[in-house]
Design a protein around this motif. Structure first.
Motif, PDB file in Angstrom:
ATOM      1  N   SER A  82     -30.768 -49.933   5.793  1.00 24.00           N
ATOM      2  CA  SER A  82     -29.916 -50.058   7.041  1.00 24.00           C
ATOM      3  C   SER A  82     -30.874 -49.979   8.132  1.00 24.00           C
ATOM      4  O   SER A  82     -32.067 -49.260   8.238  1.00 24.00           O
ATOM      5  CB  SER A  82     -28.816 -48.906   7.214  1.00 24.00           C
ATOM      6  OG  SER A  82     -29.167 -47.719   7.409  1.00 24.00           O
ATOM      7  N   TYR A 119     -23.054 -55.399  16.231  1.00 24.20           N
ATOM      8  CA  TYR A 119     -24.173 -56.404  15.972  1.00 24.20           C
ATOM      9  C   TYR A 119     -25.503 -55.440  16.112  1.00 24.20           C
ATOM     10  O   TYR A 119     -26.547 -56.078  15.600  1.00 24.20           O
ATOM     11  CB  TYR A 119     -24.101 -57.241  17.310  1.00 24.20           C
ATOM     12  CG  TYR A 119     -22.916 -58.440  17.086  1.00 24.20           C
ATOM     13  CD1 TYR A 119     -23.011 -59.365  15.893  1.00 24.20           C
ATOM     14  CD2 TYR A 119     -22.022 -58.611  17.801  1.00 24.20           C
ATOM     15  CE1 TYR A 119     -22.402 -60.333  15.644  1.00 24.20           C
ATOM     16  CE2 TYR A 119     -21.060 -59.924  17.567  1.00 24.20           C
ATOM     17  CZ  TYR A 119     -21.354 -60.355  16.586  1.00 24.20           C
ATOM     18  OH  TYR A 119     -20.646 -61.647  16.217  1.00 24.20           O
ATOM     19  N   CYS A 160     -27.358 -53.129  11.041  1.00 27.42           N
ATOM     20  CA  CYS A 160     -27.138 -54.110   9.884  1.00 27.42           C
ATOM     21  C   CYS A 160     -27.412 -53.221   8.388  1.00 27.42           C
ATOM     22  O   CYS A 160     -28.310 -52.328   8.345  1.00 27.42           O
ATOM     23  CB  CYS A 160     -27.994 -55.145   9.917  1.00 27.42           C
ATOM     24  SG  CYS A 160     -29.825 -54.849   9.783  1.00 27.42           S
ATOM     25  N   LYS A 165     -29.566 -54.464   5.058  1.00 29.92           N
ATOM     26  CA  LYS A 165     -30.549 -55.355   4.730  1.00 29.92           C
ATOM     27  C   LYS A 165     -31.160 -55.065   3.527  1.00 29.92           C
ATOM     28  O   LYS A 165     -30.636 -53.937   2.816  1.00 29.92           O
ATOM     29  CB  LYS A 165     -31.713 -55.376   5.883  1.00 29.92           C
ATOM     30  CG  LYS A 165     -32.281 -54.077   5.913  1.00 29.92           C
ATOM     31  CD  LYS A 165     -33.394 -54.183   6.799  1.00 29.92           C
ATOM     32  CE  LYS A 165     -34.701 -55.027   6.756  1.00 29.92           C
ATOM     33  NZ  LYS A 165     -35.434 -54.540   5.600  1.00 29.92           N
ATOM     34  N   PHE A 196     -23.887 -61.935  12.315  1.00 33.47           N
ATOM     35  CA  PHE A 196     -25.192 -61.885  12.308  1.00 33.47           C
ATOM     36  C   PHE A 196     -25.903 -61.485  13.518  1.00 33.47           C
ATOM     37  O   PHE A 196     -25.499 -61.999  14.826  1.00 33.47           O
ATOM     38  CB  PHE A 196     -25.979 -63.143  11.905  1.00 33.47           C
ATOM     39  CG  PHE A 196     -25.480 -63.553  10.198  1.00 33.47           C
ATOM     40  CD1 PHE A 196     -26.227 -63.027   9.267  1.00 33.47           C
ATOM     41  CD2 PHE A 196     -24.377 -64.756  10.372  1.00 33.47           C
ATOM     42  CE1 PHE A 196     -25.624 -63.586   8.113  1.00 33.47           C
ATOM     43  CE2 PHE A 196     -24.040 -64.985   8.986  1.00 33.47           C
ATOM     44  CZ  PHE A 196     -24.611 -64.391   7.736  1.00 33.47           C
ATOM     45  N   PHE A 198     -30.244 -59.870   6.041  1.00 32.87           N
ATOM     46  CA  PHE A 198     -29.413 -59.031   6.537  1.00 32.87           C
ATOM     47  C   PHE A 198     -28.126 -59.299   6.684  1.00 32.87           C
ATOM     48  O   PHE A 198     -27.929 -60.621   6.856  1.00 32.87           O
ATOM     49  CB  PHE A 198     -30.213 -58.318   7.743  1.00 32.87           C
ATOM     50  CG  PHE A 198     -30.291 -59.465   8.882  1.00 32.87           C
ATOM     51  CD1 PHE A 198     -29.617 -59.765   9.941  1.00 32.87           C
ATOM     52  CD2 PHE A 198     -31.704 -60.233   8.866  1.00 32.87           C
ATOM     53  CE1 PHE A 198     -29.571 -60.552  10.588  1.00 32.87           C
ATOM     54  CE2 PHE A 198     -31.761 -60.988   9.895  1.00 32.87           C
ATOM     55  CZ  PHE A 198     -30.839 -61.442  10.630  1.00 32.87           C
ATOM     56  N   ASN A 215     -24.705 -58.033   9.721  1.00 30.26           N
ATOM     57  CA  ASN A 215     -24.178 -57.121  10.789  1.00 30.26           C
ATOM     58  C   ASN A 215     -22.825 -56.711  10.568  1.00 30.26           C
ATOM     59  O   ASN A 215     -22.542 -55.596  10.690  1.00 30.26           O
ATOM     60  CB  ASN A 215     -24.649 -57.361  11.805  1.00 30.26           C
ATOM     61  CG  ASN A 215     -26.243 -57.986  12.344  1.00 30.26           C
ATOM     62  OD1 ASN A 215     -26.602 -59.057  11.726  1.00 30.26           O
ATOM     63  ND2 ASN A 215     -26.928 -57.114  12.850  1.00 30.26           N
TER      64      ASN A 215
END
Length: 827
Positions: free
Chosen positions: A241, A265, A268, A270, A301, A371, A373
Motif C-alpha cells: 500500500s 483517493y 492505494c 499496488k 484511480f 494500483f 485506490n
C-alpha cells in the motif's frame, strides 16, 4: 503500512470535507426504539418518539438491550435499542426533492422480553422494490440502498414472515446528488452500453478503501463508510500500500469529493514488485455477490504512485475481461498526477457467487506496477423489482481501534459538528397521519377498498388517481392471513389461471385473491400482459387491483371484491335471482363504457380479445366492471388497419373475420360484445350442444330470429311481457350490427354505448295512458335522434353519455395485474 500525513493535516482535511460537503434537502435519521437522541460521528439520530408520526404499526414495541455499551461486534449506540414489528408496518417519509436518495437500515439482534430478534425473519419493501426477503440478520448489519424517489412520499415497509417478527435499530433516509450515478455505463462483456442506470434502484454490496483504514461517515460528504480492502485480497502477499492524502486533486468536471473523499483517493493498493523489473503477476480482489443480478462496478484511480505522469501504464480486469488495456491515467487527466478519476462498468447477469477485479502490469510500462485506490460494487434491481439476496455489506470496520481514532478525531472538531452534526429534516407533516394502519400491509387501497358506486349502476368514468411511484406489493403471509391460509371453503371460482379466493383484510376490506396455478398453461405470459395493460389505465368500469404478491415463486393478485360475481352467473347455471330488463341494460351500458374507454382512452387502442359474460363482473350495486386482460393486445398504429396475431379468445364469442384472417381490430371486441348482448337477452349459454343443431350456436340462432322479426320468441322467459317493444327493437338492432360479418360494417363501441343508452330511455319512457307507469316522462320527450349507427350526430350524443375519455387515463403504475376473478370457460 505507513500513512504519511500528520494528525493536524488530517483534522484540517476532515474539516474541509465536512464543511464543503453536499447538504441533503431530505434528511431523516431515526434511532428506533430509543427514548433519546444518539450521535454517531457527525449525525444526530432522533429519538423514536420524535419519528412516531412517520410510522404506522399495529402495536408499539420499543426494545432496549439494557446495555450501556454494545461490546460485541460494533460499538454503536444505534444497536442498543430497536423497534419490533409484530405485524406489517411502514414508515412514510415526506420527500421534498425528487431524485436519488440513500436508504440505510441498521440491524443488530438481541433478546427483549419474549422477542428473540436473533431468529426474526422478515421482508422489507420500498416503493416498487423488494429490499430484503425472509431476512434474518446475523450480528451487526447495515444495509445501504440508493433509490430514485419522486417528490411526495417514500414508503419503507416491514413485513414479518409467518410466525415471526420484524425489527430495525435505525433508519437513514437522505438525498443524494443525482449526478453521483450516471445514466450509462460500459458493458464490459460486450461493446455495448447499459443505459437507464439513473432510474435504477441499487444496493451497496462492497465499498472498499484500497490500501487505507476504515473511512467512516464523518470523512465522507455523503455519509458513506469505506471498508479496508485487505479481507478481499486473493493473495495479500502480492500487494502493498501507499498513502499521500494531501496530494489529492479533483479535476474540473468528473470525479469530486462526492464521488469519493480524499481519504480514499489518497491511499492505494499496488503491486508488490519488490524492486524486481521482471515481476509479472496480478493483484486480485474477490467480492461475494448474489447470483442472478447485474452489478455496477465503480473503479477509483488516483496516481499517487508515479514520479512522472508517464511512469504507470497497466491493465485492469473484471472477471476474465480486460476493461482497460495499457491504462495511462495521464492521457485521461491531461498529464496531471494525483488527480481523481473513476470509471463505471456493468456486469452481465452473474451465475456465480463472486465477482473479481484485477490489476496487472502492461508490456508498455518501463517498470511493472499497477494500483487501485477504491472500489464500489452495487447490485442492480432485477426484472422482478427485487434487490433481495443473501450477501451482507459489513458497514463497520473489523477493528474498533480504527473507528475510535477516526470518530474521536472528527468529533473533536466542533466546527464540523455545527455544520453537519444536527441537520435533519422534519418540515412536512405526514399526509396520512390520521389513518389507521391495516394489520395487512396494503401500501395503496384502490377505491378505498370498495367500489365507489354512486347513484346509477354505470358512471361517467371517474378515475382514481394514485401516485405512479406507489408500491402494491403484499407479503405472502398477509395474503395467507386474508384467505385463512387459502381455505378451500373460501374458493369462489376456478379459471384457467388458478383458483380465486374470497378474502378479507384486517381493516374489513373484502378482496378477491387470485392464486396462479404453476401448472397452468395460461400463467406467466397472460400475467405479464395484464400487468402491461392495467398499469396504464384506471376506470370505474374496469376491475381494480389492490395489490400483488410474488414471493415464493407465487403469482397472486388481490382485487376489489365484486360482491355479485359474474354476469354469466346471473343469467344461467346458478341459483341467483333473475335480473330485470332495466338491470341488464345498465350492466351492458357499464361494460360498454369500460370497453369504449379501452378502445379510445390512449393514443393506441387496447383490444380486450376475450369479451364474454364471465369476464364482466358486478358489484353489490350491480355496477358492471370488465375483467381479465390476460389476452389483451395493443391496437394498430395510426397508419395501420389491424394487428396481425395468432387467434385467441373463447369459443362462441370469437370474431369470425379475426379467425379467418388472423387480423385483430377493435371491431373484434365489438363482435364478442354483440354475442354478450344476445346472451343477456336470452339467458342461455353461447354454445349448447344439447340443443337442436340450428340452436347450438346462440349468435347464429339469434341473428336468424332477429332478421325474421322473431326475437321476442327466444328471450329469457323471465323477461316475457316486461320489455317494451321499442326497447327490444333498439337492443336487437344494436346486437345485430355488432355481429356483422365484416368489421368495417360493425359500429364502434361508442356507437354501441349510445344505442344501449337509447334502449334504456325507451324502456323507462312512459307511453301516454300506460297504467303500469306513473312517470311524467313520455316517448315524445326523448331525444329526436333515433340513434342509428350512421347518424351524423352520434359522436355528440356519445359525448353526452361518456363525459371523459382523457380524464379516465391517470397514468397509474400498478405493479402486478390479472383479473379473471371467477370461473370462466376455457380458451
Amino acid at each position: 503500512m505507513g500513512f504519511g500525513f500528520s494528525i493536524w493535516a488530517f483534522l484540517l482535511l476532515n474539516l474541509v470535507c465536512c464543511s464543503r460537503g453536499f447538504t441533503p434537502v431530505d434528511q431523516f435519521y431515526v434511532n428506533c426504539g430509543s427514548s433519546s437522541d444518539a450521535v454517531v460521528g457527525n449525525i444526530t439520530f432522533i429519538a423514536d418518539k420524535s419519528a412516531a408520526k412517520y410510522l404506522l404499526t399495529p402495536q408499539e414495541i420499543l426494545a432496549d438491550s439494557n446495555l450501556n455499551s454494545i461490546t460485541r461486534a460494533d460499538d454503536s449506540p444505534l444497536f442498543r435499542t430497536a423497534r419490533i414489528f409484530n405485524g406489517p408496518s411502514k414508515y412514510t417519509f415526506p420527500i421534498r426533492q425528487s431524485g436519488r436518495h440513500w436508504i440505510r437500515l441498521h440491524f443488530y439482534p438481541f433478546t427483549y422480553q419474549n422477542y428473540d430478534m436473533k431468529t426474526a425473519s422478515f421482508s422489507v419493501f420500498s416503493q416498487t422494490t423488494t429490499l430484503l426477503s425472509n431476512f434474518t440478520p446475523k450480528g451487526a448489519v447495515v444495509r445501504e440502498y440508493s433509490v430514485n424517489v419522486e417528490k411526495g412520499d417514500l414508503v419503507i415497509a416491514f413485513s414479518p414472515s409467518s410466525n415471526s417478527n420484524a425489527y430495525v435499530n435505525a433508519i437513514e433516509v437522505a438525498s443524494v446528488p443525482d449526478e453521483l450515478i450516471a445514466d450509462a455505463a460500459q458493458l464490459y462483456s460486450s461493446s455495448g452500453q447499459f443505459t437507464g442506470l439513473s432510474a435504477q434502484s441499487l444496493q451497496t454490496v462492497a465499498r472498499l478503501n484500497m490500501g487505507g483504514p476504515f473511512v467512516s461517515l464523518v470523512n465522507d460528504t455523503l455519509g458513506r463508510n469505506w471498508e479496508p480492502d485487505g479481507p478481499y485480497l486473493k493473495q495479500p502477499n502480492l500487494a502493498t500500500s501507499k498513502s499521500n492524502i494531501p496530494a489529492v486533486q479533483y479535476p474540473n468536471g468528473g470525479a469530486s469529493a462526492d464521488t469519493a473523499p480524499p481519504t480514499v483517493y489518497g491511499t492505494c493498493t499496488k503491486m508488490n514488485s519488490d524492486g524486481d523489473p521482471t515481476s509479472n503477476f496480478n493483484v486480485t480482489w474477490d467480492i461475494p455477490v448474489d447470483p442472478g443480478f447485474q452489478y455496477l462496478i465503480r473503479l477509483h484511480f488516483c496516481d499517487i504512485v508515479s514520479a512522472s505522469p508517464t511512469d504507470s501504464v497497466f491493465d485492469v480486469y473484471i472477471d476474465t475481461y480486460i476493461v482497460y488495456q495499457d491504462l495511462e491515467l495521464s492521457t485521461k487527466l491531461y498529464g496531471k498526477l494525483a488527480t481523481a478519476f473513476y470509471a463505471d462498468f456493468v456486469t452481465p447477469v452473474l451465475d456465480r457467487p463472486n465477482v473479481s477485479v484485477s490489476i496487472g502490469p502492461s508490456p508498455r510500462s518501463s517498470y511493472p506496477d499497477a494500483f487501485l485506490n477504491g472500489l464500489e460494487v452495487m447490485k442492480i434491481r432485477n426484472s422482478e423489482d427485487s434487490l433481495a439476496g443473501a450477501s451482507i455489506f459489513p458497514s463497520f470496520p473489523k477493528s474498533k481501534k480504527n473507528l475510535g481514532i477516526i470518530v474521536g478525531l472528527s468529533v473533536g472538531v466542533p466546527v464540523a459538528l455545527i455544520l453537519v452534526g444536527i441537520l435533519f429534516c422534519m418540515h412536512r407533516r405526514r399526509k396520512r397521519q390520521q389513518l389507521k394502519l391495516s394489520k395487512t400491509w396494503v401500501p395503496i387501497s384502490v377505491n378505498g377498498g370498495a367500489s365507489h358506486t354512486m347513484g346509477s349502476k354505470y358512471s361517467t368514468g371517474t378515475t382514481v388517481s394514485v401516485g405512479s411511484n406507489m408500491s402494491y406489493r403484499i407479503p405472502f403471509v398477509a395474503v395467507q392471513d386474508a384467505t385463512n391460509n387459502f381455505d378451500e371453503s373460501w374458493v369462489i371460482g376456478v379459471g384457467g389461471f388458478g383458483k380465486v379466493y374470497k378474502g378479507e383484510l384486517h381493516d374489513g376490506t373484502k378482496v378477491a385473491v387470485k392464486r396462479g396455478n404453476p401448472r397452468s398453461q395460461q400463467g406467466l405470459a397472460e400475467f405479464r400482459t395484464e400487468i402491461e395493460m392495467l398499469s396504464q389505465f384506471r376506470h370505474r368500469h374496469l376491475v381494480s387491483l389492490i395489490g400483488y404478491c410474488d414471493e415464493k415463486n407465487e403469482m397472486i393478485l388481490v382485487y376489489e371484491y365484486m360482491e355479485n360475481g359474474t354476469v354469466k352467473s346471473h343469467l344461467y347455471g346458478s341459483d341467483l335471482p333473475s335480473l330485470g330488463w332495466k338491470e341488464r341494460l345498465e350492466i351492458c351500458i357499464g361494460a360498454a363504457r369500460g370497453l369504449h374507454y379501452l378502445h379510445t382512452g390512449d393514443a393506441k387502442a387496447v383490444i380486450h380479445r376475450d369479451v364474454k359474460s364471465a369476464n364482466i363482473l358486478v358489484d353489490e350495486n350491480l355496477m358492471a366492471k370488465v375483467a381479465d386482460f390476460g389476452l389483451s393486445k395493443t391496437g394498430p398504429e395510426l397508419d395501420q388497419t389491424h394487428v396481425s396475431t395468432a387467434v385467441k379468445g373463447s369459443f362462441g364469442y370469437l370474431d369470425p373475420e379475426y379467425f379467418r384472417r388472423q387480423q385483430l381490430t377493435e371491431k373484434s371486441d365489438v363482435y364478442s360484445f354483440g354475442v354478450v348482448l344476445f346472451e343477456v337477452l336470452c339467458a342461455r349459454p353461447v354454445i349448447d350442444p344439447s340443443l337442436p343443431r340450428e340452436k347450438v350456436n346462440l349468435a347464429e340462432w339469434a341473428m336468424k330470429c332477429q332478421k325474421k322479426g322473431q326475437l321476442d320468441q327466444i328471450i329469457d322467459p323471465n323477461l316475457v311481457g316486461k320489455i317494451k317493444p321499442d326497447s327490444l327493437r333498439k337492443f336487437g338492432e344494436t346486437a345485430e350490427k355488432c355481429l356483422a360479418d365484416y368489421g368495417v360494417d360493425r359500429p364502434s363501441m361508442g356507437d354501441v354505448l349510445w344505442n344501449l343508452e337509447y334502449a334504456l330511455q325507451l324502456q323507462e319512457a312512459v307511453i301516454q295512458n300506460d297504467p303500469d307507469e306513473n312517470s311524467t316522462n313520455a316517448i315524445g320527450q326523448l331525444s329526436p335522434q333515433v340513434g342509428e349507427f350512421n347518424h351524423v350526430e352520434t359522436t355528440t350524443s356519445v359525448a353526452q353519455f361518456e363525459t371523459s375519455s382523457v380524464d379516465d387515463l391517470s397514468g397509474v403504475s400498478m405493479s402486478r395485474v390479472f383479473s379473471q376473478l371467477v370461473k370462466s370457460e376455457g380458451r
